[in-house]
Enzyme design. Structure first.
Site, PDB file in Angstrom:
ATOM      1  N   SER A 135     -54.500 -34.056  27.451  1.00 43.20           N
ATOM      2  CA  SER A 135     -53.352 -33.955  26.534  1.00 43.20           C
ATOM      3  C   SER A 135     -53.513 -32.726  25.646  1.00 43.20           C
ATOM      4  CB  SER A 135     -53.321 -35.209  25.650  1.00 43.20           C
ATOM      5  OG  SER A 135     -52.453 -35.038  24.551  1.00 43.20           O
ATOM      6  N   TYR A 148     -57.530 -41.464  19.984  1.00 49.28           N
ATOM      7  CA  TYR A 148     -56.765 -41.067  21.178  1.00 49.28           C
ATOM      8  C   TYR A 148     -57.069 -39.615  21.531  1.00 49.28           C
ATOM      9  CZ  TYR A 148     -53.113 -39.623  24.326  1.00 49.28           C
ATOM     10  OH  TYR A 148     -52.452 -39.090  25.410  1.00 49.28           O
TER      11      TYR A 148
HETATM   12  P1  NDP Z   1     -46.932 -44.758  30.370  1.00 56.22           P
HETATM   13  O1  NDP Z   1     -47.205 -45.706  29.257  1.00 56.22           O
HETATM   14  O2  NDP Z   1     -45.535 -44.612  30.853  1.00 56.22           O
HETATM   15  O3  NDP Z   1     -47.879 -45.123  31.628  1.00 56.22           O
HETATM   16  C1  NDP Z   1     -49.218 -45.492  31.436  1.00 56.22           C
HETATM   17  C2  NDP Z   1     -49.774 -46.065  32.724  1.00 56.22           C
HETATM   18  O4  NDP Z   1     -51.152 -46.393  32.496  1.00 56.22           O
HETATM   19  C3  NDP Z   1     -49.060 -47.313  33.179  1.00 56.22           C
HETATM   20  O5  NDP Z   1     -48.846 -47.274  34.570  1.00 56.22           O
HETATM   21  C4  NDP Z   1     -50.048 -48.423  32.843  1.00 56.22           C
HETATM   22  O6  NDP Z   1     -49.983 -49.472  33.802  1.00 56.22           O
HETATM   23  C5  NDP Z   1     -51.386 -47.702  32.982  1.00 56.22           C
HETATM   24  N1  NDP Z   1     -52.417 -48.381  32.206  1.00 56.22           N
HETATM   25  C6  NDP Z   1     -52.544 -48.433  30.861  1.00 56.22           C
HETATM   26  N2  NDP Z   1     -53.567 -49.221  30.509  1.00 56.22           N
HETATM   27  C7  NDP Z   1     -54.106 -49.700  31.665  1.00 56.22           C
HETATM   28  C8  NDP Z   1     -55.164 -50.583  31.978  1.00 56.22           C
HETATM   29  N3  NDP Z   1     -55.928 -51.163  31.024  1.00 56.22           N
HETATM   30  N4  NDP Z   1     -55.420 -50.855  33.270  1.00 56.22           N
HETATM   31  C9  NDP Z   1     -54.681 -50.301  34.248  1.00 56.22           C
HETATM   32  N5  NDP Z   1     -53.666 -49.453  34.030  1.00 56.22           N
HETATM   33  C10 NDP Z   1     -53.372 -49.163  32.749  1.00 56.22           C
HETATM   34  O7  NDP Z   1     -47.521 -43.362  29.866  1.00 56.22           O
HETATM   35  P2  NDP Z   1     -47.524 -41.880  30.485  1.00 56.22           P
HETATM   36  O8  NDP Z   1     -47.025 -41.840  31.873  1.00 56.22           O
HETATM   37  O9  NDP Z   1     -46.918 -41.004  29.484  1.00 56.22           O
HETATM   38  O10 NDP Z   1     -49.086 -41.602  30.419  1.00 56.22           O
HETATM   39  C11 NDP Z   1     -49.890 -41.323  31.533  1.00 56.22           C
HETATM   40  C12 NDP Z   1     -51.104 -40.553  31.038  1.00 56.22           C
HETATM   41  O11 NDP Z   1     -50.695 -39.308  30.484  1.00 56.22           O
HETATM   42  C13 NDP Z   1     -51.899 -41.268  29.942  1.00 56.22           C
HETATM   43  O12 NDP Z   1     -53.262 -41.078  30.190  1.00 56.22           O
HETATM   44  C14 NDP Z   1     -51.467 -40.531  28.664  1.00 56.22           C
HETATM   45  O13 NDP Z   1     -52.474 -40.545  27.690  1.00 56.22           O
HETATM   46  C15 NDP Z   1     -51.256 -39.125  29.199  1.00 56.22           C
HETATM   47  N6  NDP Z   1     -50.367 -38.286  28.415  1.00 56.22           N
HETATM   48  C16 NDP Z   1     -49.119 -38.691  28.042  1.00 56.22           C
HETATM   49  C17 NDP Z   1     -48.309 -37.855  27.299  1.00 56.22           C
HETATM   50  C18 NDP Z   1     -46.959 -38.247  26.821  1.00 56.22           C
HETATM   51  O14 NDP Z   1     -46.456 -37.633  25.856  1.00 56.22           O
HETATM   52  N7  NDP Z   1     -46.292 -39.209  27.439  1.00 56.22           N
HETATM   53  C19 NDP Z   1     -48.746 -36.504  26.939  1.00 56.22           C
HETATM   54  C20 NDP Z   1     -50.091 -36.188  27.362  1.00 56.22           C
HETATM   55  C21 NDP Z   1     -50.852 -37.029  28.093  1.00 56.22           C
HETATM   56  P3  NDP Z   1     -49.925 -51.041  33.440  1.00 56.22           P
HETATM   57  O15 NDP Z   1     -49.378 -51.161  32.044  1.00 56.22           O
HETATM   58  O16 NDP Z   1     -49.039 -51.630  34.492  1.00 56.22           O
HETATM   59  O17 NDP Z   1     -51.333 -51.491  33.557  1.00 56.22           O
HETATM   60  C1  8X3 Z   2     -49.692 -37.405  24.197  1.00 52.08           C
HETATM   61  C2  8X3 Z   2     -49.127 -36.217  23.487  1.00 52.08           C
HETATM   62  O1  8X3 Z   2     -48.773 -35.123  21.253  1.00 52.08           O
HETATM   63  O2  8X3 Z   2     -48.498 -37.545  21.379  1.00 52.08           O
HETATM   64  O3  8X3 Z   2     -50.969 -37.137  24.651  1.00 52.08           O
HETATM   65  O4  8X3 Z   2     -50.712 -36.585  21.471  1.00 52.08           O
HETATM   66  S1  8X3 Z   2     -49.315 -36.385  21.827  1.00 52.08           S
END
Ligand code: NDP
Ligand code: 8X3
Length: 249
Positions: A135, A148
């Site tokens: 991130s 985080y």
């Molecule tokens: P979402 O919340 O849409 O998706 C998160 C996914 O992670 C879901 O499929 C969820 O599946 C899975 N997950 C979470 N906890 C668990 C667990 N304990 N076991 C198994 N699966 C898990 O978020 P994003 O698509 O945005 O995020 C994906 C990645 O990208 C994350 O690592 C996030 O930190 C990172 N990210 C996101 C950003 C943003 O602004 N959105 C920016 C930068 C990075 P389920 O709940 O079905 O288990």
């Molecule tokens: C998710 C992006 O800016 O909320 O990793 O940390 S931010």
């Protein structure tokens, strides 16, 4: 180019978009997550080239038993996308329940390490690809980012360290570092507050899941002699603010 890709967190956001994109491109796709109903719907949508693994990524034994049950045609994973992850809250560190810190570390770091360790021998054998979802928070501290952001900094450094340790083995490793993307991320972060999520992204024209899926696809399909070490991506409408300064009275 095609093969088998395993995407953690394929029930939503980046993971779901990436599963769809690679399936359309002829890859065998393994999608993981806890929400079995969503993975079943994805299996209906993507057909026989999709296999789901339902487990909580923090549960090492559950992960191992899912791998033990993997059908033979899905065993040779070429690409691991370590995507599952979450942020909990934006409160200042002293106000965060310790269990939330533990959940973020156990999900974003320990779970990711378990699955990476499990797949590494095969990835080395097949000169595969590891793509870690870090991130912008790994680089740019912000109030309320605390643990985080630290988990995402771990991922960035782990990616670079893996590159070093796998020197000469032909395995490619990339850290993808997005800024604001509209997924379920903020709904989860706010404990289920869809309005807070809608407000955060309103007018921002944020990155969308397909944008990150396209980036992952581009990284994974570069010529085998090219390693993309890291990519930082932001919406045009997001940039940087200055330091904060407190003055003693
Ligand atoms: P979402 O919340 O849409 O998706 C998160 C996914 O992670 C879901 O499929 C969820 O599946 C899975 N997950 C979470 N906890 C668990 C667990 N304990 N076991 C198994 N699966 C898990 O978020 P994003 O698509 O945005 O995020 C994906 C990645 O990208 C994350 O690592 C996030 O930190 C990172 N990210 C996101 C950003 C943003 O602004 N959105 C920016 C930068 C990075 P389920 O709940 O079905 O288990
Ligand atoms: C998710 C992006 O800016 O909320 O990793 O940390 S931010």
């Amino acid at each position: 180019m095609s093969g088998t890709i395993l995407i953690t967190g394929a029930t939503s956001g980046f993971g779901l978009a990436t599963a769809r994109l690679f399936a359309r491109d002829g890859w065998k796709v393994i999608g993981t997550g806890r929400r079995a109903d969503r993975l079943a719907a994805l299996a209906d949508e993507l057909g026989q080239n999709f296999h789901s693994m339902v487990f909580d990524i923090t549960d090492e034994a559950a992960m191992a038993s899912q791998f033990a049950a993997l059908p033979a045609e899905f065993r040779d994973v070429d690409i691991l996308v370590n995507n599952a992850g979450l942020a909990l809250g934006t409160a200042p560190a002293p106000q965060v329940p310790l269990k939330d810190w533990h959940t973020m570390v156990n999900t974003n770091i320990i779970g990711l390490l378990n699955i990476t360790h499990h797949l590494l021998p095969g990835l080395i054998e097949r000169r595969g690809v590891v793509i870690n979802l870090s991130s912008v928070a790994a680089h740019w501290p912000y109030a309320g980012g605390n643990v985080y952001a630290a988990t995402k900094a771990f991922l960035r450094q782990f990616s670079l360290g893996l590159r070093s340790d796998l020197h000469g083995k032909g395995v490619r490793v990339t850290s993808i570092e997005p800024g604001m993307c509209e997924t379920e991320f903020t709904v989860v972060r706010t404990g289920g507050n869809q309005d807070a999520s809608d407000t955060l992204y309103k007018g921002v024209n944020p990155i969308m899941p397909d944008d990150i899926a396209n980036t992952i696809h581009w990284v994974a399909t570069q010529p085998k002699h090219i390693n993309i070490n890291s990519i930082e991506i932001m919406p045009v409408n997001q940039s940087f603010a200055g330091f904060q300064v407190h003055r003693d009275s």
